[in-house]
Motif scaffolding. Structure first.
Motif, PDB file in Angstrom:
ATOM      1  N   ASP A 176       0.751  -1.170  -0.055  1.00  0.00           N
ATOM      2  CA  ASP A 176       0.125  -0.143   0.067  1.00  0.00           C
ATOM      3  C   ASP A 176       0.927   1.346  -0.008  1.00  0.00           C
ATOM      4  O   ASP A 176       0.441   2.338   0.187  1.00  0.00           O
ATOM      5  CB  ASP A 176      -0.931  -0.054   1.126  1.00  0.00           C
ATOM      6  N   ALA A 177       2.094   1.105  -0.236  1.00  0.00           N
ATOM      7  CA  ALA A 177       3.153   2.295  -0.363  1.00  0.00           C
ATOM      8  C   ALA A 177       2.624   3.362  -1.395  1.00  0.00           C
ATOM      9  O   ALA A 177       1.895   3.140  -2.427  1.00  0.00           O
ATOM     10  CB  ALA A 177       4.458   1.874  -0.740  1.00  0.00           C
ATOM     11  N   LEU A 178       3.180   4.438  -1.108  1.00  0.00           N
ATOM     12  CA  LEU A 178       2.837   5.614  -2.071  1.00  0.00           C
ATOM     13  C   LEU A 178       4.232   5.958  -2.492  1.00  0.00           C
ATOM     14  O   LEU A 178       5.015   6.464  -1.840  1.00  0.00           O
ATOM     15  CB  LEU A 178       2.136   6.927  -1.589  1.00  0.00           C
ATOM     16  N   VAL A 179       4.350   6.153  -4.021  1.00  0.00           N
ATOM     17  CA  VAL A 179       5.579   6.373  -4.617  1.00  0.00           C
ATOM     18  C   VAL A 179       5.470   7.651  -5.315  1.00  0.00           C
ATOM     19  O   VAL A 179       4.680   7.609  -6.215  1.00  0.00           O
ATOM     20  CB  VAL A 179       6.140   5.008  -5.039  1.00  0.00           C
ATOM     21  N   LEU A 180       6.351   8.637  -4.961  1.00  0.00           N
ATOM     22  CA  LEU A 180       6.471   9.807  -5.806  1.00  0.00           C
ATOM     23  C   LEU A 180       7.491   9.415  -7.050  1.00  0.00           C
ATOM     24  O   LEU A 180       8.517   9.028  -6.770  1.00  0.00           O
ATOM     25  CB  LEU A 180       6.770  11.103  -4.915  1.00  0.00           C
ATOM     26  N   VAL A 181       7.214  10.416  -8.351  1.00  0.00           N
ATOM     27  CA  VAL A 181       8.291   9.943  -9.380  1.00  0.00           C
ATOM     28  C   VAL A 181       8.460  11.330 -10.013  1.00  0.00           C
ATOM     29  O   VAL A 181       7.559  12.067 -10.314  1.00  0.00           O
ATOM     30  CB  VAL A 181       7.807   8.999 -10.352  1.00  0.00           C
ATOM     31  N   VAL A 182       9.621  11.605 -10.234  1.00  0.00           N
ATOM     32  CA  VAL A 182       9.865  13.044 -10.964  1.00  0.00           C
ATOM     33  C   VAL A 182      10.613  12.449 -12.221  1.00  0.00           C
ATOM     34  O   VAL A 182      11.831  11.763 -12.190  1.00  0.00           O
ATOM     35  CB  VAL A 182      10.578  14.136 -10.331  1.00  0.00           C
ATOM     36  N   SER A 183      10.220  12.933 -13.336  1.00  0.00           N
ATOM     37  CA  SER A 183      10.950  12.360 -14.456  1.00  0.00           C
ATOM     38  C   SER A 183      12.157  13.380 -14.877  1.00  0.00           C
ATOM     39  O   SER A 183      11.797  14.629 -14.696  1.00  0.00           O
ATOM     40  CB  SER A 183       9.878  12.335 -15.821  1.00  0.00           C
ATOM     41  N   GLU A 184      13.364  12.839 -14.990  1.00  0.00           N
ATOM     42  CA  GLU A 184      14.574  13.721 -15.248  1.00  0.00           C
ATOM     43  C   GLU A 184      14.303  14.396 -16.836  1.00  0.00           C
ATOM     44  O   GLU A 184      14.948  15.189 -17.157  1.00  0.00           O
ATOM     45  CB  GLU A 184      15.747  13.077 -15.179  1.00  0.00           C
ATOM     46  N   GLU A 185      13.678  13.558 -17.764  1.00  0.00           N
ATOM     47  CA  GLU A 185      13.387  13.891 -19.332  1.00  0.00           C
ATOM     48  C   GLU A 185      12.575  15.344 -19.295  1.00  0.00           C
ATOM     49  O   GLU A 185      12.685  16.088 -19.838  1.00  0.00           O
ATOM     50  CB  GLU A 185      12.909  12.805 -20.119  1.00  0.00           C
ATOM     51  N   THR A 186      11.379  15.228 -18.680  1.00  0.00           N
ATOM     52  CA  THR A 186      10.332  16.125 -18.636  1.00  0.00           C
ATOM     53  C   THR A 186      10.180  17.200 -17.360  1.00  0.00           C
ATOM     54  O   THR A 186       9.478  18.117 -17.526  1.00  0.00           O
ATOM     55  CB  THR A 186       8.958  15.614 -18.829  1.00  0.00           C
ATOM     56  N   GLY A 187      10.553  16.510 -16.240  1.00  0.00           N
ATOM     57  CA  GLY A 187      10.343  17.279 -14.871  1.00  0.00           C
ATOM     58  C   GLY A 187       9.143  16.945 -14.543  1.00  0.00           C
ATOM     59  O   GLY A 187       8.651  17.692 -13.376  1.00  0.00           O
TER      60      GLY A 187
END
Length: 206
Positions: A176-187
């Motif tokens: 049930d984790a919540l995971v934040l993702v930031v794309s280095e290609e688009t931001g």
């Protein structure tokens, strides 16, 4: 920290107004459907764009709700993600909720420090030995960095997912984790929950 704090009034108001606007436009479109001289295609394209924008607003609103129940540092996390997005520094941030995650991840380097935007930004600064893996957050602490997450085997039609996004989906399919993702290609920023990805609003996504 078990009770969600969803009183984010400005964002809630923006969400309500956006939904009402879309509802009004759909009702108007329904009213002119019998008018053969009126083409709805352009109108529907505009409504579609509004739907996409309101989805991002909703995701941002509920992200804060989900985070507020498990860390007092949700405002700091939001600030950090915005800065990483502006700089296009890729990031993968895992917020542990009810499920213990030790059995789902390959542990990296112990950190054991209070969560601050400055520390998270330093970890994900390009060239830092820890920046390629995932940071694990438990309550208000950065537990570890450079963790390896399980990758999803799910194929999403029309979308080419990078390793960070596949890792985010993989972990949230199993916990049930919540995971934040930031794309280095688009931001662009998204969060994964229950095996699904949701875009959230940042200046890079506007």
């Amino acid at each position: 920290m078990d009770t969600p704090n969803c009183d984010f009034s400005p964002m809630k108001q923006q969400l309500a107004e956006g939904i009402q606007q879309i509802t009004n436009e759909l009702q108007h479109s329904l009213g002119v459907l019998d008018n053969e001289s009126y083409c709805l295609l352009g109108k529907l394209e505009g409504i579609k764009e509004k739907f996409i924008n309101i989805e991002s607003v909703a995701a941002s609103f509920y992200l804060n709700c989900y985070l507020a129940a498990f860390t007092d540092k949700y405002a700091e996390l939001s600030l950090c993600v915005q800065r990483l997005s502006d700089r296009r520094h890729g990031a993968l941030i895992v917020v542990e909720r009810r499920d213990a995650l030790d059995s789902f991840i390959q542990k990296g380097t112990d950190v054991g420090a209070t969560l601050t935007p400055a520390l998270l930004e330093a970890i994900f600064y390009p060239g830092n030995p820890l920046h390629d893996g995932a940071v694990l957050i438990r309550s208000n602490q950065i537990v570890s960095a450079a963790n390896v997450l399980p990758l999803t085997a799910t194929v999403i039609r029309g979308k080419k997912l990078g390793t960070r996004h596949r890792a985010a989906l993989g972990l949230t399919e199993q916990s049930d984790a919540l995971v934040l993702v930031v794309s280095e290609e688009t931001g662009r920023v998204s969060f994964a929950l229950n095996g699904k990805l949701y875009p959230i609003i940042t200046t890079a996504s506007l």
